[in-house]
Motif scaffolding. Sequence first.
Motif, short mmCIF file in Angstrom:
data_model
loop_
_atom_site.label_atom_id
_atom_site.label_comp_id
_atom_site.label_asym_id
_atom_site.label_seq_id
_atom_site.Cartn_x
_atom_site.Cartn_y
_atom_site.Cartn_z
N GLY A 253 -24.43 69.62 15.10
CA GLY A 253 -24.85 70.83 14.42
C GLY A 253 -24.39 72.09 15.15
N GLY A 254 -24.55 73.22 14.49
CA GLY A 254 -24.16 74.48 15.09
C GLY A 254 -24.28 75.62 14.11
N VAL A 255 -23.71 76.73 14.49
CA VAL A 255 -23.70 77.93 13.64
C VAL A 255 -22.28 78.12 13.12
CG1 VAL A 255 -24.11 80.40 13.53
CG2 VAL A 255 -25.53 78.97 15.02
N VAL A 256 -22.17 78.32 11.82
CA VAL A 256 -20.86 78.47 11.20
C VAL A 256 -20.95 79.53 10.11
CG1 VAL A 256 -21.30 76.62 9.54
CG2 VAL A 256 -18.94 77.17 10.18
N GLN A 257 -19.85 80.19 9.85
CA GLN A 257 -19.82 81.20 8.79
C GLN A 257 -19.68 80.53 7.43
OE1 GLN A 257 -16.66 83.96 9.78
NE2 GLN A 257 -18.01 85.15 11.09
N PRO A 258 -20.12 81.21 6.38
CA PRO A 258 -19.92 80.67 5.02
C PRO A 258 -18.45 80.35 4.79
CG PRO A 258 -21.40 82.54 4.94
CD PRO A 258 -20.88 82.48 6.35
N GLY A 259 -18.22 79.20 4.16
CA GLY A 259 -16.86 78.73 3.94
C GLY A 259 -16.32 77.88 5.07
N LEU B 85 -19.06 75.35 3.63
CA LEU B 85 -20.50 75.47 3.82
C LEU B 85 -21.03 76.77 3.25
CD1 LEU B 85 -20.64 73.89 7.35
CD2 LEU B 85 -22.07 73.18 5.43
N LYS B 86 -22.25 76.68 2.74
CA LYS B 86 -22.92 77.81 2.10
C LYS B 86 -24.22 78.11 2.86
CE LYS B 86 -21.22 76.23 -2.39
NZ LYS B 86 -21.60 75.82 -3.77
N PRO B 87 -24.73 79.32 2.77
CA PRO B 87 -26.00 79.63 3.44
C PRO B 87 -27.12 78.68 3.04
CG PRO B 87 -24.93 81.65 2.74
CD PRO B 87 -24.11 80.52 2.17
N GLU B 88 -27.11 78.20 1.82
CA GLU B 88 -28.16 77.28 1.37
C GLU B 88 -28.05 75.88 1.98
OE1 GLU B 88 -26.14 79.11 -0.60
OE2 GLU B 88 -25.54 77.98 -2.42
N ASP B 89 -26.98 75.62 2.73
CA ASP B 89 -26.85 74.36 3.46
C ASP B 89 -27.58 74.43 4.80
OD1 ASP B 89 -23.47 74.22 2.31
OD2 ASP B 89 -25.16 73.04 1.54
N THR B 90 -28.07 75.59 5.17
CA THR B 90 -28.79 75.74 6.43
C THR B 90 -30.05 74.88 6.43
OG1 THR B 90 -27.99 78.00 6.80
CG2 THR B 90 -30.06 77.38 7.88
N GLN C 186 -29.55 70.95 14.10
CA GLN C 186 -29.65 72.17 13.31
C GLN C 186 -28.27 72.62 12.85
OE1 GLN C 186 -32.49 74.27 12.48
NE2 GLN C 186 -30.94 75.24 11.18
N VAL C 187 -28.18 72.92 11.56
CA VAL C 187 -26.98 73.53 10.99
C VAL C 187 -27.38 74.88 10.42
CG1 VAL C 187 -25.25 73.37 9.15
CG2 VAL C 187 -25.87 71.33 10.47
N THR C 188 -26.71 75.93 10.85
CA THR C 188 -26.99 77.27 10.37
C THR C 188 -25.70 77.86 9.83
OG1 THR C 188 -28.72 77.57 12.03
CG2 THR C 188 -27.85 79.55 10.98
#
Length: 124
Positions: A8-14, A82-87, A119-121
């Motif tokens: 997991g991690g933090v990624v920008q949309p797309g 990835l989309k914000p709703e995948d958080t 966690q995926v953000t």
Amino acid sequence: VQLQASGGGVVQPGGSLRLSCAVSGNTYRIAWFREAPGREREGVSSILGRGGLICHADSVKDRFTISKDTIKNMVYLEMNNLKPEDTAVYYCAAWTGFKSDYNCPPRKDEFEYWGQGTQVTVSS
């Protein structure tokens, strides 16, 4: 049976991420679930322990791919666009007994063993 999720991690949309689930023990079916704050845990994807009979929830179809490395006994969830709703916190889970059918998307009450979450953000 023990399962350990990672990746997991933090990624920008797309963006993209690949989650890994290390599996010890014999399993019949393995799945990924996710749980967002204030929401029920929902099934995302599942695959047979030996590979095959893949299922993806409609919300992730064409973006997520589940796969199994039977030699390493690892299950992966490749997540693209990835989309914000995948958080969410993502969990891998498994059941061990034979079942002739399965639910798609997977249902949490069918799975006996759970790993800790990762966690995926998705955020800009």
